[in-house]
Scaffold this active site. Structure first.
Site, PDB file in Angstrom:
ATOM      1  N   HIS A  87       0.622  -1.015  -0.038  1.00 48.93           N
ATOM      2  CA  HIS A  87       0.521   0.373   0.251  1.00 48.93           C
ATOM      3  C   HIS A  87       0.966   1.286  -0.089  1.00 48.93           C
ATOM      4  O   HIS A  87       1.499   1.382  -0.034  1.00 48.93           O
ATOM      5  CB  HIS A  87      -1.099   0.205   0.762  1.00 48.93           C
ATOM      6  N   GLU A  89       0.614   3.492   1.405  1.00 48.94           N
ATOM      7  CA  GLU A  89       1.261   4.945   2.909  1.00 48.94           C
ATOM      8  C   GLU A  89       2.099   3.229   3.747  1.00 48.94           C
ATOM      9  O   GLU A  89       3.081   3.671   4.120  1.00 48.94           O
ATOM     10  CB  GLU A  89       0.105   4.661   3.921  1.00 48.94           C
ATOM     11  N   CYS A 115      -6.322   1.676   5.619  1.00 52.42           N
ATOM     12  CA  CYS A 115      -6.634   0.803   5.421  1.00 52.42           C
ATOM     13  C   CYS A 115      -6.533  -0.059   7.076  1.00 52.42           C
ATOM     14  O   CYS A 115      -5.492   1.119   7.689  1.00 52.42           O
ATOM     15  CB  CYS A 115      -6.815  -0.004   4.600  1.00 52.42           C
ATOM     16  N   CYS A 118      -3.020  -1.044   7.329  1.00 56.49           N
ATOM     17  CA  CYS A 118      -1.849   1.084   7.216  1.00 56.49           C
ATOM     18  C   CYS A 118      -1.705   1.547   8.281  1.00 56.49           C
ATOM     19  O   CYS A 118      -0.880   1.762   8.607  1.00 56.49           O
ATOM     20  CB  CYS A 118      -2.600   1.462   5.541  1.00 56.49           C
TER      21      CYS A 118
END
Length: 184
Positions: A87, A89, A115, A118
């Site tokens: 991801h 992040e 999410c 993260c």
């Protein structure tokens, strides 16, 4: 040209724009996400979603989930545990670590609300505030009260957690147009 009421974007808008720029490097067949980690009003790292270093990109068949989006094998919001992509992040936090930049006391700007995973990693990395442009769907399922409660508990640990809208309507329209063909 983008017109701002005070002649220039606020700091938050500026960092959101940088996250949008980072997003252009994403190689995901679904949603493209960009992130920026900022400390003391300075960018310390950026990230975007995609496969790990040295792995084939999603557009090259590197991620089974992305390569099989059209099939019924991965309905919207499912199969993330099989997705090889990192991801945005996560990549931003990992880039800071790779280049020796402390994330303690920093702020995370993302084009998407982080999410669950993260958000845990951001908290563990010492990030104290989160700004995001868009919410993700479907979000924590209303049927999964425990997950919703745990996500809320994580959110409460940040000094700031807020949606920061895109500072220009034209950019918002471009973002919406890009989402039309994307599935979760």
């Amino acid at each position: 040209m983008i017109a701002y009421p005070e002649g220039r974007p606020s700091k938050e808008e500026y960092f959101v724009l940088l996250a949008l720029a980072a997003r252009t490097r994403a190689d995901c067949l679904g949603r493209r996400v960009g992130a920026v980690v900022v400390r003391d009003d300075r960018v310390i790292s950026t990230g975007y979603n995609g496969t790990p270093i040295g792995m084939p990109n999603c557009t090259e068949g590197g991620c089974h989930r992305c390569a099989n989006r059209a099939s019924d094998a991965y309905p919207a919001g499912r199969g993330y545990d099989l997705c090889i992509c990192v991801h945005a992040e996560q990549n931003a936090v990992l880039a800071a670590a790779r280049f020796g930049q402390s994330t303690l006391g920093s702020t995370l700007f993302s084009t998407m609300r982080p999410c669950f995973g993260c958000l845990k990693e951001a908290l563990q990395a010492g990030i104290t505030s989160v700004h995001y442009v868009e919410d993700w769907a479907p979000g924590p399922s209303p049927d999964d009260q425990a997950l919703a409660e745990q996500y809320a508990a994580l959110r409460s640990r940040f000094r700031g957690f807020a949606r920061t809208p895109i500072p220009d309507q034209r950019l918002a329209q471009l973002l919406a147009a890009e989402r039309v063909g994307a599935q979760e």
